[in-house]
Design an enzyme around this catalytic site. Structure first.
Site, PDB file in Angstrom:
ATOM      1  N   ASP A 284       0.793  -1.204   0.196  1.00  0.00           N
ATOM      2  CA  ASP A 284      -0.072   0.060  -0.004  1.00  0.00           C
ATOM      3  C   ASP A 284       0.753   1.261  -0.025  1.00  0.00           C
ATOM      4  O   ASP A 284       2.144   0.972   0.052  1.00  0.00           O
ATOM      5  CB  ASP A 284      -0.899   0.042   1.151  1.00  0.00           C
ATOM      6  CG  ASP A 284      -2.041   0.763   0.699  1.00  0.00           C
ATOM      7  OD1 ASP A 284      -2.010   1.820   0.051  1.00  0.00           O
ATOM      8  OD2 ASP A 284      -3.225   0.732   1.564  1.00  0.00           O
TER       9      ASP A 284
HETATM   10  C1  NOJ Z   1      -4.126   4.061   0.256  1.00  0.00           C
HETATM   11  C2  NOJ Z   1      -5.258   2.837   0.204  1.00  0.00           C
HETATM   12  O1  NOJ Z   1      -5.192   2.177   1.558  1.00  0.00           O
HETATM   13  C3  NOJ Z   1      -5.428   1.929  -0.922  1.00  0.00           C
HETATM   14  O2  NOJ Z   1      -6.490   1.416  -0.583  1.00  0.00           O
HETATM   15  C4  NOJ Z   1      -5.150   2.373  -2.049  1.00  0.00           C
HETATM   16  O3  NOJ Z   1      -5.344   1.573  -3.147  1.00  0.00           O
HETATM   17  C5  NOJ Z   1      -3.916   3.179  -2.152  1.00  0.00           C
HETATM   18  N1  NOJ Z   1      -3.818   4.319  -1.046  1.00  0.00           N
HETATM   19  C6  NOJ Z   1      -3.611   3.960  -3.461  1.00  0.00           C
HETATM   20  O4  NOJ Z   1      -4.561   4.798  -3.649  1.00  0.00           O
END
Ligand code: NOJ
Length: 760
Positions: A284
């Protein structure tokens, strides 16, 4: 004839296997050759995922993207859109980097792309698998038409704590329902051929257990027994992988002392070895860097840990890019670790067909033809209407008659930007119809609609600002709450019916939007009280990204329609349901508690050694509270219809089966009301005696049926020993002989029961 068929099938399977093996061989040779030419820096470059800068969910934003593409230091870009822009970036890689390795382009395509469908929790409330698959398919068609080939979806984190804002992004509390949905979404995105120009690489997230954050606070620690993980939280991730999902995103959270992005047990032992996952593991957003805040060391140290744990691609943080070469030189990582990660990235690019044609997703003509089509919009309208859950309908307040004047009052009545709901980053907020606009479009001149703000989202202006970020604005009136309410009440004088459009703004749920108070904000409650005092019929159209606490509303408001956030077509779909063109059929995918103190609350709990006697509210020295009963306000699986359904004649084909056998449970469902309608018939099972404690019931099947008024149908479920399996303390998946209860009904509470025995 049968023998010929069997021979033909096995011939076909053998030929297919040979064809797949040949394809794999071709791919492996291609990648071996390519990797043979790559420098160590170029290999590490493939592990770097940067943001194109249009949307960010963390403090860090990627820089020097152009020069990094040219030097081969970027493997993927996310949040860059449009075929023209993506072509330009791809051209840099193809024409100006040494080895011309194409880039993958990702985005958070969570519940639609331009055509926005209900938030995932709302989609789950449809319990309609073909429909859910269809929404993912449309999302893939539109996103690929805009140049993308990778989505960070499905999000399959089980959540049983409505304080956690991201409960809105998943399928709710239940293992079985979430696993079924995970599968449909993966198939919808990836289709049968990943290299086709209208299929998207799916990414299962957030691996793992992100939804079990302590106290519902985002990014917080998860500490969970293996036994609970395997039985309740892991199956949806596994279902997505079994359905063919080729990428996995690690979660932010700590799991039993080791954060997911550094967790070797999770990413290698479980995911790769036990589950045989052979796709791509991405972190993430800056999750590797955050391992330092978790207390695991400096950037070089945590990057090493992440790579060795099994991470292939580093989202935005550039820990891999900036430290892995040094760690290799110092012997802290091996070339094999880097090669493994690089190969996993290249395999994905190969499977997406990017080595054949890096511009296959860059067709402006497709973008023009395949976006927001009539067909997509009508699916969005259907999905929205099916996602709505009728929580209460006293004296058949609904459906309304298409006549007279309707006052639509509340802070959610006139904001188009809030209709798509959280995590709809590609939605065209400017051009999304508000609730009132959508209702007017659907109703034409048949009904006169008047409208008023009635109350601010919340009286706390600073909170409203936090709850309306990313352009999800809601008009604000700076006069006193009393003055705003008084004006609204005055305007409702000419109305025959009042629709109160209240609840959460879209950014009151989603990432970093945890709440400790799950009531409707008090500004809105006061408005609701005043509207009820008018004596006119009041329908609460409730916007929410999570189960709210609605004890007061349930007591006082005659009709409550929970509409979540329904997407692009929300207004029209609300009109469809309020005025009876569509009979509501949604059922809750998560329990609605009476108050926050009951959380986490879910139907499939254990019995404890001191359960309450059936029907009891409180008993001393039993498992309960002094001040509130154990019951939820609305149980999992609950939802009303304009018609009524009667369940009768529950029977089973056998009272005893062996482990090689199965039985059929049947129930007669009759539409006893005055409308045609859809019903979701739910099957639960309870294992009465086992070698370890088992939930008091677990969903094991459901059927969404349509019955005309007066019509009956017998619904059957086949139950096999597979449905009775669970992981024991040694984490073996077993079935134990004994007595089981079958429970069938319209929700997890109002079930009829029958028992059978499983023998050795
Ligand atoms: C943080 C989030 O937790 C995740 O779900 C997302 O895909 C990513 N950022 C990318 O935007």
């Amino acid at each position: 004839m049968k023998i010929i068929k069997i021979l033909f099938c096995s011939y076909l399977l053998t030929s297919l296997n040979i064809a797949f093996a040949q394809q794999d061989e071709k791919m492996n040779k291609y990648i071996d050759d390519l990797m043979g030419k790559m420098t160590i820096e170029e290999k590490i470059g493939q592990l770097n995922l940067v943001t194109g800068g249009e949307a960010t969910t963390g403090a860090v934003v990627s820089t020097d993207v152009e020069s990094k593409i040219k030097s081969g230091s970027i493997g993927g870009i996310f949040s860059m859109t449009s075929p023209q822009r993506i072509r330009k970036a791809q051209e840099l890689a193809i024409n100006q980097s040494r080895l011309k390795i194409p880039i993958i382009f990702g985005m958070d395509v969570i519940h639609g792309y331009k055509t926005i469908f209900p938030i995932p929790l709302g989609l789950a409330a449809t319990w309609n698998m073909p429909l859910i698959r269809g929404t993912a398919r449309v999302a893939a068609i539109e996103a690929t038409a805009d140049g993308l080939n990778w989505t960070f979806s499905p999000m399959v984190d089980i959540s049983r704590d409505a304080r956690w804002g991201r409960i809105s992004e998943g399928s709710g509390e239940d293992t079985y329902l979430s696993a079924r949905i995970a599968k449909e979404m993966v198939i919808g995105y990836q289709g049968g051929d990943l290299s086709s120009n209208n299929t998207l690489l799916a990414c299962v997230k957030h691996f793992a257990l992100y939804g079990a954050a302590e106290s519902g606070r985002d990014y917080h620690t998860t500490d969970m027994s293996l036994h609970r993980m395997y039985n309740e939280y892991l199956p949806p991730y596994k279902a997505a992988i079994d359905a063919g999902a080729l990428s996995v995103m690690t979660s932010f959270n700590d799991i039993n002392g080791v954060p997911a992005s550094a967790n070797h047990w999770l990413l290698t032992d479980l995911l790769r070895k036990d589950w045989k996952f052979d796709g791509l593991v991405v972190t993430d957003y800056t999750a590797i860097n955050e391992l330092s805040d978790h207390g695991l060391g400096d950037l070089q140290q945590v990057s090493t840990l992440a790579l060795k744990a099994g991470v292939d691609m580093d989202m935005v943080g550039e820990g891999f890019l900036s430290t892995l070469k040094k760690s290799l030189d110092e012997g802290k990582v091996n070339l094999e670790d880097i090669d493994r990660a690089c190969r996993n990235v290249l395999v994905i690019k190969y499977k997406l067909g990017l080595f054949d044609d890096p511009f296959r997703y860059c067709d402006p003509e497709r973008q023009r033809k395949n976006t927001l089509t009539d067909e997509h919009l009508s699916l969005a309208r259907e999905a929205a209407a099916e996602s709505f859950v009728l929580l209460k309908n006293e004296n058949q307040t609904l459906p309304l008659k298409k006549q007279g004047t309707v006052a639509v009052v509340g802070p959610l009545a006139n904001t188009g930007a809030n209709m798509p709901g959280t995590w709809s980053v590609s939605a065209d907020l400017e051009n999304t119809a508000s609730l009132v606009e959508g209702m007017k479009q659907a109703l034409g001149n048949s009904v006169k609609i008047i409208t008023h703000l009635g109350a601010n989202l919340t009286d706390d202006a600073a909170l409203q600002e936090r709850a309306t970020m990313f352009g999800r604005t809601i008009p604000r009136d700076n006069r006193t709450p009393e003055a705003i309410i008084a004006e609204a009440i005055q305007s409702t004088k000419q109305a025959d019916v009042i629709v109160a459009a209240l609840g959460e703004s879209s950014e009151m749920s989603g990432e970093s939007s945890s709440r400790t108070d799950l009531n409707i904000p008090s500004s809105q409650r006061k408005l609701l009280e005043a509207l009820l005092e008018t004596g006119k019929p009041v329908v609460l159209v409730l916007f929410t990204g999570r189960p709210l606490t609605l004890a007061w509303e349930n007591q006082h408001v005659p009709a409550i329609l929970n509409v979540w956030f329904g997407g692009t077509q929300t207004g029209k779909a609300v009109a469809d349901v309020l005025f009876g063109d569509v009979n509501p059929s949604g059922k809750l995918p998560a329990t609605f508690a009476q108050n926050v103190g009951q959380l986490p609350l879910y139907y499939s709990q254990k019995n404890t050694g001191r359960p309450l006697a059936e029907g009891a509210w409180f008993q001393k020295f039993r498992s309960n509270y002094l001040d509130v009963s154990n019951e939820p306000l609305y149980p999992f699986g609950y939802g009303l219809s304009y018609t009524t359904f009667d369940y009768s004649d529950l029977t089973i084909s056998k009272t005893s089966i062996t482990k090689e056998d199965s039985l059929t449970a049947s129930v007669k469902v009759t539409n006893t009301g005055n409308y045609d309608g859809q019903e979701i018939v739910q099957l639960y099972i309870r294992d009465l005696v086992a070698s370890q404690t088992r939930p008091i019931k677990e969903l094991k099947g459901f059927d969404k049926i349509t019955l005309k008024k007066g019509e009956s149908e017998t619904i059957s479920f086949v139950i096999s020993p597979d449905d009775l399996k669970f992981y024991n303390q040694q984490l073996e998946l077993i079935t134990e002989p004994g007595v089981f209860k079958i429970l069938i009904g319209p929700n997890s509470r109002d079930t009829q029961e029958i028992e059978f025995t499983l023998t050795d």
